[in-house]
Structures are given as structure tokens and as C-alpha cells.
Design a protein around this motif. Structure first.
Motif, PDB file in Angstrom:
ATOM      1  N   ALA A 223       0.782  -1.152  -0.070  1.00  0.00           N
ATOM      2  CA  ALA A 223       0.071  -0.148   0.068  1.00  0.00           C
ATOM      3  C   ALA A 223       0.936   1.160   0.062  1.00  0.00           C
ATOM      4  N   SER A 224       2.086   1.226   0.912  1.00  0.00           N
ATOM      5  CA  SER A 224       2.860   2.342   0.559  1.00  0.00           C
ATOM      6  C   SER A 224       3.422   2.616  -0.777  1.00  0.00           C
ATOM      7  N   ARG A 225       3.935   1.523  -1.339  1.00  0.00           N
ATOM      8  CA  ARG A 225       4.432   1.778  -2.540  1.00  0.00           C
ATOM      9  C   ARG A 225       3.341   2.250  -3.608  1.00  0.00           C
ATOM     10  N   ALA A 226       1.998   1.827  -3.421  1.00  0.00           N
ATOM     11  CA  ALA A 226       1.167   2.248  -4.187  1.00  0.00           C
ATOM     12  C   ALA A 226       0.680   3.869  -4.133  1.00  0.00           C
ATOM     13  N   THR A 227       0.853   4.140  -2.827  1.00  0.00           N
ATOM     14  CA  THR A 227       0.849   5.470  -2.398  1.00  0.00           C
ATOM     15  C   THR A 227       1.963   6.256  -2.834  1.00  0.00           C
ATOM     16  N   HIS A 228       3.234   6.186  -2.795  1.00  0.00           N
ATOM     17  CA  HIS A 228       4.106   6.876  -3.434  1.00  0.00           C
ATOM     18  C   HIS A 228       4.314   6.886  -5.035  1.00  0.00           C
ATOM     19  N   GLY A 229       3.504   5.688  -5.388  1.00  0.00           N
ATOM     20  CA  GLY A 229       3.466   5.586  -6.855  1.00  0.00           C
ATOM     21  C   GLY A 229       2.486   6.743  -7.548  1.00  0.00           C
ATOM     22  N   VAL A 230       1.305   6.677  -6.588  1.00  0.00           N
ATOM     23  CA  VAL A 230       0.281   7.710  -7.197  1.00  0.00           C
ATOM     24  C   VAL A 230       0.804   9.345  -7.239  1.00  0.00           C
ATOM     25  N   ALA A 231       1.858   9.705  -6.123  1.00  0.00           N
ATOM     26  CA  ALA A 231       2.210  10.934  -6.141  1.00  0.00           C
ATOM     27  C   ALA A 231       3.461  11.077  -7.030  1.00  0.00           C
ATOM     28  N   ALA A 232       4.155   9.979  -7.574  1.00  0.00           N
ATOM     29  CA  ALA A 232       4.898  10.199  -8.795  1.00  0.00           C
ATOM     30  C   ALA A 232       4.264  10.235  -9.948  1.00  0.00           C
ATOM     31  N   ALA A 233       3.221   9.394 -10.251  1.00  0.00           N
ATOM     32  CA  ALA A 233       2.305   9.602 -11.154  1.00  0.00           C
ATOM     33  C   ALA A 233       1.829  11.026 -11.429  1.00  0.00           C
ATOM     34  N   ARG A 234       1.286  11.377 -10.607  1.00  0.00           N
ATOM     35  CA  ARG A 234       0.957  12.751 -10.583  1.00  0.00           C
ATOM     36  C   ARG A 234       1.881  13.871 -11.036  1.00  0.00           C
ATOM     37  N   THR A 235       3.142  13.893 -10.581  1.00  0.00           N
ATOM     38  CA  THR A 235       4.043  14.582 -10.945  1.00  0.00           C
ATOM     39  C   THR A 235       4.481  14.307 -12.659  1.00  0.00           C
ATOM     40  N   ALA A 236       4.669  13.018 -13.007  1.00  0.00           N
ATOM     41  CA  ALA A 236       4.702  12.624 -14.222  1.00  0.00           C
ATOM     42  C   ALA A 236       3.652  13.334 -15.366  1.00  0.00           C
ATOM     43  N   LEU A 237       2.470  13.230 -14.782  1.00  0.00           N
ATOM     44  CA  LEU A 237       1.612  14.021 -15.823  1.00  0.00           C
ATOM     45  C   LEU A 237       1.722  15.589 -15.662  1.00  0.00           C
ATOM     46  N   ALA A 238       2.121  16.069 -14.543  1.00  0.00           N
ATOM     47  CA  ALA A 238       2.271  17.483 -14.776  1.00  0.00           C
ATOM     48  C   ALA A 238       3.541  17.773 -15.682  1.00  0.00           C
ATOM     49  N   GLU A 239       4.610  16.984 -15.677  1.00  0.00           N
ATOM     50  CA  GLU A 239       5.861  17.161 -16.628  1.00  0.00           C
ATOM     51  C   GLU A 239       5.356  16.899 -17.924  1.00  0.00           C
ATOM     52  N   THR A 240       4.324  16.016 -18.135  1.00  0.00           N
ATOM     53  CA  THR A 240       3.866  15.707 -19.536  1.00  0.00           C
ATOM     54  C   THR A 240       3.220  16.739 -19.999  1.00  0.00           C
ATOM     55  N   LEU A 241       2.409  17.585 -19.179  1.00  0.00           N
ATOM     56  CA  LEU A 241       1.685  18.817 -19.485  1.00  0.00           C
ATOM     57  C   LEU A 241       2.717  19.800 -19.815  1.00  0.00           C
ATOM     58  N   ASP A 242       3.889  20.060 -19.074  1.00  0.00           N
ATOM     59  CA  ASP A 242       4.733  20.811 -19.559  1.00  0.00           C
ATOM     60  C   ASP A 242       5.454  20.684 -20.785  1.00  0.00           C
TER      61      ASP A 242
END
Length: 369
Positions: A223-242
Motif C-alpha cells: 500500500a505504501s508503494r502504491a501511495t508513493h506511486g500515485v504521487a510520482a504519477a501525478r508529478t509525471a503527468l504535470a511534466e507531460t503537460l509541461d
């Protein structure tokens, strides 16, 4: 209301039991799985009246929607878990009541995770080992890993989104919006599920054995890995939009450059045309019958020279196709068809193959419990 009962006795696989009255007194654990609707509240309370369960919590299991949580009632514990629905990105809740001998799961809909574990504990004695707390830990593990599969699909999808961003594909905004919505659903449940598992592994309740806490700790890590993965995924999406905004700006610059070059070529030609268009008698070549040919040749020469200079400077290039050539679905719905896994007893069952959109990326290695 649908009820099924399973018991484990000795070192053999679990066996089906007709009802609670047929449970063996020597059973190590008994799993009572109940699928109930909103109109089955009274029947559910009556059916579980002989078990040491909190009647109000039983009623809430049907009437209320709860995020993952844990409640300790002394003689029993309530652990609310969420899993991934099999056909779309959405979650369902399972109210798991734990006693010294019983695990009672109450749900409003079908569950791929529960059905898989239910069938496997009947044929593999290692999955039926331990007490009721270990059974609950195995159930939490399989449900949490199903949620983690959303991130596995995102790892493949993000490379396609980046490819679209680099060419400023106008469909990218809709794709990113869909992916963000799916990640929001995961984030909405995985954070409280991690907190509930953390409380469960640190609980001092006598209902949890040392082996049970260890298994819950392993699920907490997932569950911790999934939580950190969600945060990393949101960051990746922000970078994709940039990256998309940068590519879009670059494309706009290319368009402006073409228009500027076109204007630079036409400017001297317009000057010549305007000069010879003045209404004066003494303009050069006005009375020459071949004068328009000379002027046209001069204008063509100036145009070709200007174009040659821009080509030599590298400002004008041969146009290339900009098609993306990628067919995408919507969001992360592929995760809903991810394989359900029971980890910890050398078992991995795939109910439906996960179709990866990008097959060149390696999947994560199988975790061990």
C-alpha cells in the motif's frame, strides 16, 4: 442475500460448509462470505446474531459507504478494505469482521479478489494455513495488489503520453484528464487503506498473532508503494503537460517563422509592384513593350535569391509529417483487467491477460510476501 461458508481444519485445504451450524469445533478458521443488498439488513443481522460481532457495524456494512478503516471492538475487529472492480476503474468496499476464529466479509457486489482467494484456499493447503488473522491478511494483500495494478498500467501509458506531448497532439489533454481521474480514484482509497493497514499491524489486539502482523506489514508495504506511486504519477503527468505546452509553443513558433519568411519574400516584390504601379509618365520601362517581362524577371530573381538565402540559413526545411500514429484508449481502464494475484504461497493466478499498449517496457518483477 447470498451466503457461503468455508472452514479450514488441520493441514488440509479449506472445505465448504453448508451453514454455520455445520462448522467443526476443531476448525482453525471459518470464512463467512456474504453478498447483501440494502434490503437485506435485518436478515444479515439475524444471520450473524450468534457471532461476537457489533450489530451496528453489521448494519453500517450495508447501509453506509465507508472508506478503508479499522475499528476494534475487543472481541472482534472491523477492517474495511477497498478493491478494484473488474470492468472499470472504480472501487468497492468489503467490510471484514475478524474474531478469534471467524472472518466475516460483507460486500454489496461481486469481487474478483475474494472469488480467487475463495477457490484457491480450497485446493492449496499452504493458503489455508494459519489462523483467521492470516486469512484476513491474505485477503488484504490480494485486494491491495489489484489497486497497485493501476500504476503498472500507468507506467506503460505514460511513455505514450510523453510521445504525444512531444508532437503537441491535441488529443493529449483529453487523455491526461482521463488518466488523472483514474489516479484520483486510486488516491482516494489507497491513502486511507495504507493508514488502516498501518493501524492494524501496530494493533495490540489479541486477535492478531505475530505471523498475522507480519503478513499485514507486508501488505502495508504494498500500500505504501502504491501511495508513493500515485504521487510520482501525478508529478509525471504535470511534466507531460509541461512538455506538451513546450511542443505547442514550438509549433506556434514554426508557424510564425513560415509566415515571417513568406512576408520577407513578398515585401521586396510588393515594393517593386508598388513602384511601377505609380501613375507617372517617366517611369523606366513604362513605354517599353517588353518592360513587364523585365520587371517580372527581376521580381522572380529577387524571390529566388531571398528563398535561397533562407534555405542556406536553415530557416526553411522540407516539411515532414507530424502524425502521431498511436491509438490510445481512455484513462487506465486496462488496470481493471489486470491479473488477480495471491502472493505468499508460490501462487500467481491470471484471470484475464493484461493487454499492454506498449509492449517494449518490462513489467515489474513479481513481489514476494
Amino acid at each position: 442475500m447470498k451466503v457461503r461458508v468455508l472452514e479450514a481444519e488441520g493441514d488440509t485445504p479449506a472445505t465448504l460448509v453448508a451453514d454455520l451450524d455445520g462448522v467443526s469445533p476443531n476448525a482453525r478458521w471459518v470464512w463467512v462470505d456474504i453478498e447483501a443488498g440494502e434490503g437485506d439488513t435485518d436478515e444479515l443481522i439475524s444471520y450473524t446474531s450468534n457471532l461476537p460481532l457489533d450489530s451496528l457495524a453489521i448494519r453500517d456494512a450495508v447501509d453506509d459507504f465507508d472508506l478503508p478503516k479499522i475499528d476494534d471492538f475487543g472481541s472482534s475487529m472491523l477492517v474495511v478494505l477497498h478493491g478494484l472492480i473488474a470492468d472499470r476503474i472504480a472501487t468497492y468496499g468489503v467490510h471484514c469482521f475478524l474474531t478469534a476464529k471467524y472472518v466475516v466479509t460483507v460486500r454489496l457486489t461481486g469481487s474478483l479478489s475474494l472469488d480467487l482467494l475463495w477457490s484457491e484456499v480450497q485446493r492449496r493447503p499452504e493458503l489455508a494455513s494459519g489462523g483467521s488473522d492470516e486469512l484476513l491478511a491474505r485477503l488484504a494483500d490480494i485486494m491491495t495488489r489489484r489497486l497497485l495494478s493501476i500504476l503498472d498500467v500507468f507506467d506503460n501509458r505514460v511513455e505514450e503520453l510523453i510521445a504525444q506531448a512531444l508532437v503537441a497532439d491535441p488529443e493529449l489533454i483529453a487523455e491526461v484528464t482521463a488518466v488523472r481521474a483514474d489516479l484520483a480514484i486510486l488516491r482516494h482509497v489507497i491513502v486511507p487503506q495504507r493508514e488502516a493497514l498501518d493501524s492494524l499491524r501496530n494493533s495490540t489486539s489479541p486477535l492478531l498473532s505475530g505471523r498475522g502482523r507480519r503478513r499485514v506489514s507486508d501488505v502495508f508495504d504494498v500500500a505504501s508503494r502504491a501511495t508513493h506511486g500515485v504521487a510520482a504519477a501525478r508529478t509525471a503527468l504535470a511534466e507531460t503537460l509541461d512538455a506538451y505546452r513546450g511542443a505547442e509553443a514550438r509549433r506556434a513558433t514554426e508557424v510564425s517563422k513560415v509566415l515571417t519568411i513568406y512576408a520577407a519574400i513578398m515585401l521586396p516584390l510588393s515594393l517593386i509592384a508598388g513602384f511601377f504601379g505609380m501613375n507617372f509618365e517617366n517611369l523606366p520601362l513604362v513605354h517599353n513593350p517588353n518592360g513587364w517581362l523585365y520587371v517580372t524577371a527581376i521580381m522572380a530573381g529577387i524571390g529566388l535569391v531571398s528563398l535561397g538565402i533562407f534555405v542556406a540559413l536553415g530557416w526553411v526545411k522540407r516539411p515532414t509529417g507530424r502524425g502521431v500514429g498511436i491509438t490510445l484508449g481512455h484513462g487506465l481502464v486496462e488496470a481493471a483487467r489486470a491479473p488477480a494475484q495471491v502472493v505468499g504461497a508460490v501462487l500467481e493466478i491470471s484471470t484475464m491477460p493484461l493487454r499492454s499498449v506498449v509492449s517494449t517496457r518490462k513489467k515489474r518483477p513479481a513481489e514476494t510476501d
